[in-house]
Motif scaffolding. Sequence first.
Motif, PDB file in Angstrom:
ATOM      1  N   ARG A   4       0.764  -1.094  -0.042  1.00  7.24           N
ATOM      2  CA  ARG A   4       0.140   0.142  -0.067  1.00  7.24           C
ATOM      3  C   ARG A   4       0.713   1.396   0.148  1.00  7.24           C
ATOM      4  NH1 ARG A   4      -4.584  -2.470   2.303  1.00  7.24           N
ATOM      5  NH2 ARG A   4      -4.251  -4.734   1.630  1.00  7.24           N
ATOM      6  N   ARG A   5       0.897   1.827  -1.239  1.00  6.88           N
ATOM      7  CA  ARG A   5       1.938   2.972  -1.186  1.00  6.88           C
ATOM      8  C   ARG A   5       1.404   4.487  -1.179  1.00  6.88           C
ATOM      9  NH1 ARG A   5       7.122   1.245  -1.307  1.00  6.88           N
ATOM     10  NH2 ARG A   5       7.231  -0.890  -2.019  1.00  6.88           N
ATOM     11  N   LEU A 222       0.959 -10.752   6.916  1.00  8.67           N
ATOM     12  CA  LEU A 222       2.210 -10.533   6.236  1.00  8.67           C
ATOM     13  C   LEU A 222       1.907 -11.722   5.006  1.00  8.67           C
ATOM     14  CD1 LEU A 222       5.035  -9.439   8.455  1.00  8.67           C
ATOM     15  CD2 LEU A 222       3.735  -8.146   7.075  1.00  8.67           C
ATOM     16  N   PRO A 223       1.752 -11.424   3.918  1.00  9.41           N
ATOM     17  CA  PRO A 223       1.597 -12.581   2.841  1.00  9.41           C
ATOM     18  C   PRO A 223       3.145 -13.169   2.602  1.00  9.41           C
ATOM     19  CG  PRO A 223       1.687 -10.347   1.606  1.00  9.41           C
ATOM     20  CD  PRO A 223       1.709 -10.186   3.223  1.00  9.41           C
ATOM     21  N   LEU A 224       3.627 -14.055   3.567  1.00  8.59           N
ATOM     22  CA  LEU A 224       5.110 -14.783   3.223  1.00  8.59           C
ATOM     23  C   LEU A 224       5.242 -15.395   2.165  1.00  8.59           C
ATOM     24  CD1 LEU A 224       4.968 -16.132   6.787  1.00  8.59           C
ATOM     25  CD2 LEU A 224       5.861 -13.963   6.292  1.00  8.59           C
ATOM     26  N   PRO A 247       6.336   6.492  14.522  1.00  6.02           N
ATOM     27  CA  PRO A 247       5.858   5.142  14.024  1.00  6.02           C
ATOM     28  C   PRO A 247       6.427   4.516  12.565  1.00  6.02           C
ATOM     29  CG  PRO A 247       3.975   6.564  13.361  1.00  6.02           C
ATOM     30  CD  PRO A 247       5.120   7.424  13.997  1.00  6.02           C
ATOM     31  N   ASP A 248       7.436   5.385  11.902  1.00  6.96           N
ATOM     32  CA  ASP A 248       7.379   5.201  10.674  1.00  6.96           C
ATOM     33  C   ASP A 248       8.199   3.746  10.210  1.00  6.96           C
ATOM     34  OD1 ASP A 248       7.013   7.734  10.459  1.00  6.96           O
ATOM     35  OD2 ASP A 248       8.821   8.638   9.712  1.00  6.96           O
ATOM     36  N   GLN A 249       8.752   3.067  11.341  1.00  6.34           N
ATOM     37  CA  GLN A 249       9.297   1.699  10.954  1.00  6.34           C
ATOM     38  C   GLN A 249       8.189   0.843  10.863  1.00  6.34           C
ATOM     39  OE1 GLN A 249      12.001   2.663   9.864  1.00  6.34           O
ATOM     40  NE2 GLN A 249      13.576   1.505  11.287  1.00  6.34           N
ATOM     41  N   MET A 254       4.081  -2.372   7.941  1.00  5.21           N
ATOM     42  CA  MET A 254       2.648  -2.597   7.483  1.00  5.21           C
ATOM     43  C   MET A 254       2.404  -2.375   5.936  1.00  5.21           C
ATOM     44  SD  MET A 254       1.448  -4.088   9.962  1.00  5.21           S
ATOM     45  CE  MET A 254      -0.171  -4.242   9.213  1.00  5.21           C
ATOM     46  N   ALA A 255       3.442  -1.954   5.245  1.00  2.00           N
ATOM     47  CA  ALA A 255       3.325  -1.371   3.703  1.00  2.00           C
ATOM     48  C   ALA A 255       3.089  -2.947   3.159  1.00  2.00           C
ATOM     49  CB  ALA A 255       4.316  -0.582   3.250  1.00  2.00           C
TER      50      ALA A 255
END
Length: 498
Positions: A4-5, A222-224, A247-249, A254-255
Amino acid sequence: MARRRSFAAFLLVVAVFIVWLVWPNGDGGGGTKASGRGGSGTGAPTSGSPSPTGEVGPDNPIKHVVFVIKENRTFNNYFATYPGAEGSTVGGTLKCTSQGCRPGPDYQLTHAPDVQSHDITHGFASGLYAINGGQMNGFNIIGLGQDMSGYDYFTRRGLPNYWAYADRFVLADHFFTSMFGPTFPEHLYTVAAQADGIIDNKSSVDHPGNYCDDPTEYTPRLPLEKLSKRDLRTIMNLEDNATAQIPDQFVRIMAYHENTRTCIDVPTLPDELTQAGIKWKYYAYVDQWMNALQAIRHIRFGPQWQNRKDPDEFVSDVEKGHMAPVTWLIPPEPYNEHPGSGVSVCAGENWTVTQINAIMQSKFWKSTAIVVVWDDFGGFYDPMAPPHYDVMGLGPRTPALIISPYTRQGDSPNGGSVDHTVYEFSSVLRFIEDLHGLDPLTERDARADPLSGAFDFTQPPNRKPLVLPLRTDCPYGTSFAGFRPGVARLLDVGVPWG
């Protein structure tokens, strides 16, 4: 690849992250190689090579395994000062600004109350911040740094029977949770040695039904299976540096996420046991947060579901001479020791003692191994850094008691021992698999140590039962007859990315 960008999506994630920080939310692998992170304030975890004296197999005298899974405590919260175990009565902290975090002053742990006043934030991100790349000093920044109630510990006086089990049997002080949190995916590891990439609890809490019985339930994962090796390395690095930018990390991690139904199909140990003709039982209430098998579609809607029973039936089954070779035992919510909502640790300890007394007074005791763990760190402080196996974990330590006539003898007060071998929930599955000659399910149980440091099958077994009295100083919990899940409360509130 599900990333999600867009700027709007970024803002949404940040907003939800802020909600997560202030909410006492629910709890929160892949196959990447372990990073170099490890150690603790008192020494690095030692993997421990399997000992020939502790090897298991089809000819082993252990014929019954009971896996008891309680809730939300760290090893240090229960056994910080147990002789021979690694613990601390002082906890590290962080001081954080928009530029990042730096070490703060040490904090003197307080004595833990029997009834914790409220739940403590303990989701996937909370686990990452608490661990802080192995420094184990970020427990104070979860929940916006406004909650220090997790900086406490029990002594023998507060947990006399758990400490009595440690005195006589094995206390494992390097037993880690399988992932950073929370409850739902952690429980998936206890049956499947994986969580299908799921990193949070369910999102729906306002109507009946749970997991496969509720089509409205979704949770992040997380779609491993879609992530490249480069993606996995990037996530591992973000996890190791979780507090570099808050919270950036976490937003960057979560992207990679996608949402999935809380009804999945993955291979489980119950499947392997069924195929091998080995009987098993799963004692857990339906529609309870901790009922992992209700989230496995082919089990919930297949013939194996008949192996699920209510936990208040376990003692009566044992007394009638019925105990499966493999048993999962998930306590009713009022007795699982989860902080908040008036839950008494004393009452939870009594419940555990009641189950173990029943086994020890039965014909099964002479051939049984009992493993008691707690499913996630619950927001409580712990000084020992977990190994970083993959993007899912490991998470902070759980208390772990291994109880059997065949446990290794040592220097503990009543002949028991402290086991420093590194374990996680998959270790229990690996122990059961080796016991019955079954193949591993995932990379996790394939690499897990099968509790090798806890047993010595070359020594004469000590079959004398340790039947303990129930405590009479609990707010409740000296009788468990007639419990029904209607008494239960919602312990974990699922907030996306919590």
